[in-house]
Design an enzyme around this catalytic site. Structure first.
Site: not given
Ligand SMILES: *Cc1c(COP(=O)(O)O)cnc(C)c1O
Length: 377
Positions: A46, A195, A98, A170
């Site tokens: 983690r 993406k 978005y 972003d």
């Protein structure tokens, strides 16, 4: 090293003793301690994992940052990012974001006491007018989704200079191959790695990148605590995807240029939104801050029926959410990415029943044009 070479070699595995050319998938949850109080640098996956660390190294180098954190999705990255802020903090965000980001801000971050103001971040006066003593960040998506409006990052950074306000960008649509926001003055870059970085429509991933060690330290603390880390296998897929980022971006953009130009000549197409068209209002600012225009095109057709018909008729261009993969995808923002935005707000922004968005892939342009021709006939 030049960017194409960083794509190919940036993740080279510093932990690997075998000489493997491809970074291995370290499918291990935990790591042996060499002795009391000692660590190999890896304790528990983690917190750190060698496959993920190799990927993070590549992404940090591509974005010219000092640290990159790989998350299980883009939304996981933004959700963790919001943990930097405290109740009462004010954040100004682009008004054409978005849809999932708006949903997070309005339904979750707001509930946790953060205050949001949406503005056209491409308009410095609109941002300046919303600054308050509690403003802690400006969150910019550029180009925006789906209307592809552009924010001048260097100008906005200059506007915010001297105040304790984080500029967050972003950079999903252009990727570091075409634009590096940290070098333009941003403090944090965010990606949906699902993406273009992954590039094959097969993996979810997200990233936060910074070149400020104080921010990196806080983000690492949040990261190990909330646990939305990218798995070793998905890290491997991202490393593989990144190797061809330069080639994919060039080819998709070349196709997008041709397709956007063709759309402007079609009688059933009323408006084409693509920053690579000199008629686009943000063509000049894009040329100033980026080395390319990307491969996302939105366009408005002459009626809802035309839009519906087009969606049902395309064969190569797949009617599916998402973007940035080798396959060309077409979406209907009103029903998909932007369904959660109240209709009046959506309409006012130009996201209507006639608007379609294409993520242009790397197929042969003739096939893409033929597909649209028959679907718009
Ligand atoms: C897809 C997307 C996101 C969210 O990323 P996921 O990987 O789907 O969680 C955020 N911003 C932009 C611009 C996106 O396209």
């Amino acid at each position: 090293m030049e960017i194409e070479s960083i794509c190919v070699h940036g993740a080279r595995d510093a932990y690997n003793l075998s000489g493997a050319v491809s970074v291995p998938i370290y499918q291990s949850a935990t790591f042996v301690h060499p002795g009391m109080g000692q660590s190999t640098g890896f304790d528990y996956s983690r917190v750190q994992n060698p496959t993920r660390a190799s990927l993070e190294q590549a992404v940090a180098r591509l974005e010219e940052g000092s640290d990159a954190l790989a998350f299980s999705s883009g939304m996981a990255a933004i959700a963790a990012l919001m943990e930097l802020f405290a109740p009462g903090d004010h954040i100004i965000a682009s008004d054409d974001l978005y849809g999932g980001t708006i949903r997070l801000f309005d339904n979750i971050s707001r509930k946790n006491g953060l205050v949001f103001d949406y503005a056209n971040t491409g308009d410095l006066h609109a941002v300046a007018a919303r600054l308050t003593p509690r403003t802690k960040a400006v969150f910019v998506e550029t180009p925006t989704n789906p209307l592809l409006r552009v924010t001048d990052i260097a100008a906005l950074s200059a506007e915010l200079a001297g105040r304790d306000i984080l500029l967050i960008v972003d950079n999903t649509f252009l990727t570091p191959y075409f634009m590096r926001p940290l070098a333009l003055g941003a403090d944090i870059v965010m990606h949906s790695g699902t993406k273009y970085l992954g590039g094959h429509n097969d993996t979810l991933a997200g990233f936060l990148i910074t070149s400020r060690s104080d921010i990196a330290e806080k983000l690492r603390m949040i990261y190990k605590t909330v646990g939305s880390c990218l798995s070793p296998f998905d890290s491997f897929l991202l490393i593989r995807g990144l190797k061809t980022l330069a080639l994919r971006m060039e080819k998709s953009q070349e196709n997008a240029m041709r397709l956007a130009g063709w759309l402007t000549t079609h009688p059933k197409v009323k408006i084409v939104y693509y920053p690579g068209l000199p008629s686009h209002p943000d063509y000049a600012v894009t040329r100033k801050q980026a080395s390319g225009f990307g491969a996302m095109i939105s366009f408005e057709v002459d009626g809802e029926d035309t839009a519906r018909e087009l969606l049902s008729k395309t064969k190569i261009i797949l009617y599916a959410e998402s973007l940035g993969g080798v396959e060309s995808l077409i979406t209907y923002p009103v029903l998909q990415t932007h369904a959660d935005i109240p209709a009046p707000v959506r309409e006012a922004r130009g996201i209507n029943q006639r608007l379609l968005r294409i993520s242009v892939g790397i197929e042969n342009i003739k096939d893409l044009l033929d597909d649209l021709k028959q679907a718009l006939a």
